[in-house]
Motif scaffolding. Structure first.
Motif, PDB file in Angstrom:
ATOM      1  N   LEU A 117      -1.989   5.206   6.995  1.00  0.00           N
ATOM      2  CA  LEU A 117      -3.327   4.628   7.065  1.00  0.00           C
ATOM      3  C   LEU A 117      -4.263   5.284   6.062  1.00  0.00           C
ATOM      4  O   LEU A 117      -5.164   4.631   5.511  1.00  0.00           O
ATOM      5  N   ASP A 118      -4.049   6.561   5.807  1.00  0.00           N
ATOM      6  CA  ASP A 118      -4.842   7.240   4.778  1.00  0.00           C
ATOM      7  C   ASP A 118      -4.536   6.655   3.396  1.00  0.00           C
ATOM      8  O   ASP A 118      -5.450   6.482   2.575  1.00  0.00           O
ATOM      9  N   SER A 119      -3.262   6.337   3.142  1.00  0.00           N
ATOM     10  CA  SER A 119      -2.900   5.698   1.872  1.00  0.00           C
ATOM     11  C   SER A 119      -3.525   4.316   1.763  1.00  0.00           C
ATOM     12  O   SER A 119      -3.958   3.902   0.678  1.00  0.00           O
ATOM     13  N   PHE A 162       0.789  -1.224   0.000  1.00  0.00           N
ATOM     14  CA  PHE A 162       0.000   0.000   0.000  1.00  0.00           C
ATOM     15  C   PHE A 162       0.826   1.280   0.000  1.00  0.00           C
ATOM     16  O   PHE A 162       0.319   2.332  -0.371  1.00  0.00           O
ATOM     17  N   GLY A 163       2.084   1.253   0.426  1.00  0.00           N
ATOM     18  CA  GLY A 163       2.861   2.485   0.384  1.00  0.00           C
ATOM     19  C   GLY A 163       4.153   2.402   1.165  1.00  0.00           C
ATOM     20  O   GLY A 163       4.323   1.553   2.048  1.00  0.00           O
ATOM     21  N   LEU A 164       5.073   3.300   0.815  1.00  0.00           N
ATOM     22  CA  LEU A 164       6.359   3.431   1.501  1.00  0.00           C
ATOM     23  C   LEU A 164       6.678   4.914   1.597  1.00  0.00           C
ATOM     24  O   LEU A 164       6.846   5.578   0.579  1.00  0.00           O
ATOM     25  N   HIS A 165       6.723   5.440   2.829  1.00  0.00           N
ATOM     26  CA  HIS A 165       6.900   6.873   3.042  1.00  0.00           C
ATOM     27  C   HIS A 165       8.172   7.142   3.847  1.00  0.00           C
ATOM     28  O   HIS A 165       8.499   6.396   4.782  1.00  0.00           O
ATOM     29  N   PHE A 166       8.869   8.216   3.478  1.00  0.00           N
ATOM     30  CA  PHE A 166       9.981   8.746   4.254  1.00  0.00           C
ATOM     31  C   PHE A 166       9.581  10.149   4.710  1.00  0.00           C
ATOM     32  O   PHE A 166       9.351  11.024   3.879  1.00  0.00           O
TER      33      PHE A 166
END
Length: 262
Positions: A148-150, A122-126
């Motif tokens: 969680l929004d992603s 679902f996603g990978l954020h820095f």
């Protein structure tokens, strides 16, 4: 709300190796070897549980991408794993110059903060922030909330029955009552049916997210940067070039955070 903790002995593998190098009686050596084997078995079980959560998260993403409706899926398959961890601050001291000089040895250089959050499929954020930003539960949960929004949008305006959050044992920002209260609220508001908090013990914390962070640090070592905005550009380029599954690739970016304590 079920809360799960991955249990294992606190003793590190290198302490066993150091003890085995010493001269000891056969009975004592046998006892140390048995403890070492038990430690490795517990660590393997932790890794197995970790990868099982990740597999379920990937499977959910693939099912939704195949036009399956979220509410038609079995509850035991509706699982999302979210990992959250900080990156080594020693690699983010500013100003950063590629030319080696002894002037920096006498200069106090503040370190930028980097918080990594990965939801498999679902996603990978820095998340980058300035050196004067406090590292607290408030900031940690904001990064998790963005992920969680992603997840919500990745599931086409829905949310899984079971949310698994895997962090380290730092009580300052991860393992405390505030995190537990936030997860309790998710269940009370019917956002999720259950939330599992997983905290691997010392010696068991090296995860796929740590491996990604190690590659990111190697990437940034070839650049000069002075501000968090500069580092956002560097890590945005790193994430754009990294190879991930199709679900994670849809929400893969770095951003600058401006946090205020309340």
């Amino acid at each position: 709300m079920p809360v799960c903790t991955l249990k294992a002995k606190v003793t590190e593998p290198r302490s066993f190796k150091q003890r085995l190098r010493k001269v000891m009686s056969p009975a004592e050596r046998t006892r140390v070897l048995e403890d070492y084997i038990s430690h490795l078995m517990l660590q393997w079980q932790d890794r197995e549980a970790d990868l099982r959560w990740a597999e379920l998260s990937w499977s959910l993403s693939n099912c939704v991408n195949s036009s399956n409706l979220l509410h038609q899926m079995e509850r035991n398959l509706s699982v999302v794993l979210v990992r959250a961890d900080g990156l080594d601050q020693a690699k983010h001291k500013v100003p950063r110059a590629l030319t080696k000089t002894h002037v920096f040895d006498r200069l106090w250089r503040p370190a930028l903060h980097c918080h990594m959050v990965w939801s498999h499929g679902f996603g990978l954020h820095f998340a980058l922030s300035d050196p004067d930003t406090l590292k607290s539960t408030n900031n940690n949960w904001e990064c998790i909330a963005r992920m969680l929004d992603s997840v919500y949008h990745g599931l086409q305006s829905g949310f899984p029955h079971h949310l698994v959050i895997l962090q380290d044992n730092c009580s300052r920002e991860c393992k405390n009552g505030l995190i537990l209260s936030a997860c309790t609220k998710l269940v009370a508001l019917n956002v999720a049916s259950a939330v599992t908090l997983a905290y691997p013990l010392k010696g068991h914390t090296h995860s796929p997210l740590d491996a990604v962070g190690g590659q990111a640090v190697v990437k940034c070592s070839g650049y000069e940067f002075d501000t968090a905005e500069d580092l956002v550009d560097i890590y945005s380029k790193f994430l754009s070039q990294s190879i991930t599954d199709a679900g994670t690739a849809r929400s893969k970016f770095a951003y600058k955070c401006t946090w205020f304590e309340v």
